[in-house]
Design a protein around this motif. Structure first.
Motif, PDB file in Angstrom:
ATOM      1  N   HIS A  99     -23.648  17.805 -39.286  1.00 22.25           N
ATOM      2  CA  HIS A  99     -22.939  19.084 -39.266  1.00 22.25           C
ATOM      3  C   HIS A  99     -22.126  19.230 -37.990  1.00 22.25           C
ATOM      4  O   HIS A  99     -22.261  18.468 -37.040  1.00 22.25           O
ATOM      5  N   TYR A 100     -21.287  20.224 -38.020  1.00 25.97           N
ATOM      6  CA  TYR A 100     -20.514  20.643 -36.862  1.00 25.97           C
ATOM      7  C   TYR A 100     -20.564  22.160 -36.888  1.00 25.97           C
ATOM      8  O   TYR A 100     -20.465  22.768 -37.955  1.00 25.97           O
ATOM      9  N   ALA A 101     -20.750  22.765 -35.730  1.00 21.46           N
ATOM     10  CA  ALA A 101     -20.827  24.229 -35.680  1.00 21.46           C
ATOM     11  C   ALA A 101     -19.985  24.765 -34.540  1.00 21.46           C
ATOM     12  O   ALA A 101     -19.897  24.149 -33.476  1.00 21.46           O
ATOM     13  N   LEU A 102     -19.387  25.895 -34.791  1.00 14.62           N
ATOM     14  CA  LEU A 102     -18.636  26.639 -33.788  1.00 14.62           C
ATOM     15  C   LEU A 102     -19.351  27.975 -33.638  1.00 14.62           C
ATOM     16  O   LEU A 102     -19.502  28.713 -34.616  1.00 14.62           O
ATOM     17  N   ILE A 103     -19.839  28.257 -32.427  1.00 16.59           N
ATOM     18  CA  ILE A 103     -20.674  29.430 -32.204  1.00 16.59           C
ATOM     19  C   ILE A 103     -20.019  30.338 -31.166  1.00 16.59           C
ATOM     20  O   ILE A 103     -19.805  29.924 -30.032  1.00 16.59           O
ATOM     21  N   PHE A 104     -19.693  31.559 -31.572  1.00 16.36           N
ATOM     22  CA  PHE A 104     -19.192  32.597 -30.666  1.00 16.36           C
ATOM     23  C   PHE A 104     -20.364  33.539 -30.406  1.00 16.36           C
ATOM     24  O   PHE A 104     -21.034  33.953 -31.347  1.00 16.36           O
ATOM     25  N   GLY A 155     -27.540  16.729 -33.052  1.00 18.03           N
ATOM     26  CA  GLY A 155     -28.090  15.781 -32.099  1.00 18.03           C
ATOM     27  C   GLY A 155     -28.825  16.490 -30.987  1.00 18.03           C
ATOM     28  O   GLY A 155     -28.414  17.561 -30.556  1.00 18.03           O
ATOM     29  N   ALA A 156     -29.883  15.863 -30.509  1.00 22.70           N
ATOM     30  CA  ALA A 156     -30.684  16.494 -29.459  1.00 22.70           C
ATOM     31  C   ALA A 156     -29.966  16.495 -28.120  1.00 22.70           C
ATOM     32  O   ALA A 156     -30.247  17.312 -27.265  1.00 22.70           O
ATOM     33  N   SER A 157     -29.028  15.567 -27.930  1.00 21.03           N
ATOM     34  CA  SER A 157     -28.389  15.464 -26.615  1.00 21.03           C
ATOM     35  C   SER A 157     -26.907  15.822 -26.630  1.00 21.03           C
ATOM     36  O   SER A 157     -26.180  15.450 -25.720  1.00 21.03           O
ATOM     37  N   ASP A 158     -26.455  16.546 -27.643  1.00 24.94           N
ATOM     38  CA  ASP A 158     -25.064  16.983 -27.627  1.00 24.94           C
ATOM     39  C   ASP A 158     -24.941  18.209 -26.743  1.00 24.94           C
ATOM     40  O   ASP A 158     -25.906  18.937 -26.537  1.00 24.94           O
ATOM     41  N   ASN A 170     -20.610  13.755 -28.085  1.00 22.89           N
ATOM     42  CA  ASN A 170     -21.123  13.340 -29.376  1.00 22.89           C
ATOM     43  C   ASN A 170     -22.071  12.174 -29.142  1.00 22.89           C
ATOM     44  O   ASN A 170     -21.636  11.066 -28.828  1.00 22.89           O
ATOM     45  N   PRO A 171     -23.394  12.395 -29.253  1.00 25.62           N
ATOM     46  CA  PRO A 171     -24.354  11.327 -28.964  1.00 25.62           C
ATOM     47  C   PRO A 171     -24.304  10.173 -29.965  1.00 25.62           C
ATOM     48  O   PRO A 171     -24.732   9.068 -29.645  1.00 25.62           O
ATOM     49  N   ARG A 191     -21.523   8.868 -31.356  1.00 27.99           N
ATOM     50  CA  ARG A 191     -20.393   8.003 -30.992  1.00 27.99           C
ATOM     51  C   ARG A 191     -20.422   7.630 -29.516  1.00 27.99           C
ATOM     52  O   ARG A 191     -19.616   6.842 -29.073  1.00 27.99           O
ATOM     53  N   GLU A 192     -21.332   8.271 -28.788  1.00 29.86           N
ATOM     54  CA  GLU A 192     -21.466   8.081 -27.351  1.00 29.86           C
ATOM     55  C   GLU A 192     -20.121   8.239 -26.644  1.00 29.86           C
ATOM     56  O   GLU A 192     -19.683   7.375 -25.884  1.00 29.86           O
ATOM     57  N   GLU A 193     -19.496   9.396 -26.916  1.00 27.72           N
ATOM     58  CA  GLU A 193     -18.213   9.702 -26.288  1.00 27.72           C
ATOM     59  C   GLU A 193     -17.990  11.211 -26.268  1.00 27.72           C
ATOM     60  O   GLU A 193     -18.574  11.952 -27.054  1.00 27.72           O
ATOM     61  N   PHE A 194     -17.155  11.624 -25.338  1.00 27.84           N
ATOM     62  CA  PHE A 194     -16.699  13.003 -25.341  1.00 27.84           C
ATOM     63  C   PHE A 194     -15.611  13.129 -26.393  1.00 27.84           C
ATOM     64  O   PHE A 194     -14.770  12.235 -26.540  1.00 27.84           O
ATOM     65  N   GLN A 195     -15.640  14.226 -27.123  1.00 24.75           N
ATOM     66  CA  GLN A 195     -14.625  14.467 -28.136  1.00 24.75           C
ATOM     67  C   GLN A 195     -14.010  15.837 -27.893  1.00 24.75           C
ATOM     68  O   GLN A 195     -14.685  16.765 -27.453  1.00 24.75           O
ATOM     69  N   ASN A 196     -12.729  15.935 -28.200  1.00 23.22           N
ATOM     70  CA  ASN A 196     -12.006  17.205 -28.098  1.00 23.22           C
ATOM     71  C   ASN A 196     -11.841  17.762 -29.501  1.00 23.22           C
ATOM     72  O   ASN A 196     -11.347  17.065 -30.391  1.00 23.22           O
ATOM     73  N   GLY A 197     -12.254  18.991 -29.676  1.00 19.69           N
ATOM     74  CA  GLY A 197     -12.163  19.619 -30.987  1.00 19.69           C
ATOM     75  C   GLY A 197     -11.290  20.860 -30.957  1.00 19.69           C
ATOM     76  O   GLY A 197     -11.242  21.577 -29.956  1.00 19.69           O
ATOM     77  N   LEU A 198     -10.604  21.094 -32.048  1.00 19.37           N
ATOM     78  CA  LEU A 198      -9.796  22.297 -32.250  1.00 19.37           C
ATOM     79  C   LEU A 198     -10.056  22.798 -33.657  1.00 19.37           C
ATOM     80  O   LEU A 198      -9.990  22.025 -34.620  1.00 19.37           O
ATOM     81  N   VAL A 199     -10.390  24.071 -33.783  1.00 19.63           N
ATOM     82  CA  VAL A 199     -10.594  24.715 -35.078  1.00 19.63           C
ATOM     83  C   VAL A 199      -9.743  25.974 -35.109  1.00 19.63           C
ATOM     84  O   VAL A 199      -9.802  26.797 -34.195  1.00 19.63           O
ATOM     85  N   VAL A 200      -8.931  26.111 -36.153  1.00 15.66           N
ATOM     86  CA  VAL A 200      -8.109  27.299 -36.366  1.00 15.66           C
ATOM     87  C   VAL A 200      -8.547  27.887 -37.701  1.00 15.66           C
ATOM     88  O   VAL A 200      -8.618  27.171 -38.706  1.00 15.66           O
ATOM     89  N   PHE A 201      -8.854  29.179 -37.711  1.00  8.05           N
ATOM     90  CA  PHE A 201      -9.331  29.802 -38.943  1.00  8.05           C
ATOM     91  C   PHE A 201      -8.614  31.129 -39.166  1.00  8.05           C
ATOM     92  O   PHE A 201      -8.306  31.848 -38.222  1.00  8.05           O
ATOM     93  N   GLU A 202      -8.366  31.402 -40.448  1.00 10.02           N
ATOM     94  CA  GLU A 202      -7.704  32.654 -40.841  1.00 10.02           C
ATOM     95  C   GLU A 202      -8.440  33.269 -42.020  1.00 10.02           C
ATOM     96  O   GLU A 202      -8.855  32.557 -42.946  1.00 10.02           O
TER      97      GLU A 202
END
Length: 181
Positions: free
Chosen positions: A81-86, A120-123, A150-151, A153-164
């Motif tokens: 999963h992926y989550a965006l939390i405000f 992931g436990a370490s994200d 992202n544990p 892929r073992e890398e930092f990732q840049n994410g962008l989410v736009v919602f309407e």
């Protein structure tokens, strides 16, 4: 006299409003490291959750989650999963499940925070910012961007989410985050 009757007739003559209301359409766009993620094709389940909590000191806390899950079925932290939390630790006391404004991570200068999370436990989120720029009867529009570890892929990732026009649900089966914030 004819002109007076014509004027009175025009004033009281009514037209039926035949305008058709255009339906509001929900839309979500997502990019990770600049690559488009077709959310409606990639994720089997896209849900929202919002909650308002009156805290012991009388202040109001709100949480709004957009949750993307790869597999159908019960929403679970064990599934991809992926989550965006405000979240807002000093929110307005009204009927809205989220407040308009800027949300940042780290949230040291504001009560409004944001987290981008992948299973992931370490994200963790290293930085993030988001804006809730439209809100009407708990239908929300905005965007968020940030960097997270992202544990898998073992890398930092840049994410962008736009919602309407995203309706906010209060159904607790749509999230497992209601207990954490």
């Amino acid at each position: 006299m004819k002109r007076l009757l014509l004027l009175i007739g025009l004033l009281f003559w009514s037209c039926e409003d035949e305008r058709v209301e255009i339906p509001v359409v929900e839309d979500i766009g997502m990019w990770v490291n600049g690559d488009i993620i077709p959310v409606y094709d990639y994720y089997e389940s896209i849900t929202t959750f919002g909650k308002k909590i009156i805290q012991e000191d009388g202040s109001v806390k709100k949480i709004f989650v957009i949750h993307f899950q790869k597999d159908l079925g019960r929403i679970s932290p064990e599934k991809e999963h992926y989550a965006l939390i405000f979240y807002d630790n000093d929110a307005k006391d009204n009927n809205d499940l989220v407040d308009l404004g800027v949300y940042v991570n780290p949230d040291t200068a504001s009560s409004k925070g944001i987290v981008l999370e992948i299973v992931g436990a370490s994200d963790y989120t290293t930085n993030g910012q988001g804006i809730i720029n439209e809100l009407h009867k708990n239908v929300v529009s905005g965007y968020a961007e940030g960097t997270f570890w992202n544990p898998y892929r073992e890398e930092f990732q840049n994410g962008l989410v736009v919602f309407e026009n995203l309706p906010i649900s209060t159904d607790t089966t749509n999230t497992f985050y209601s207990e954490y914030y």
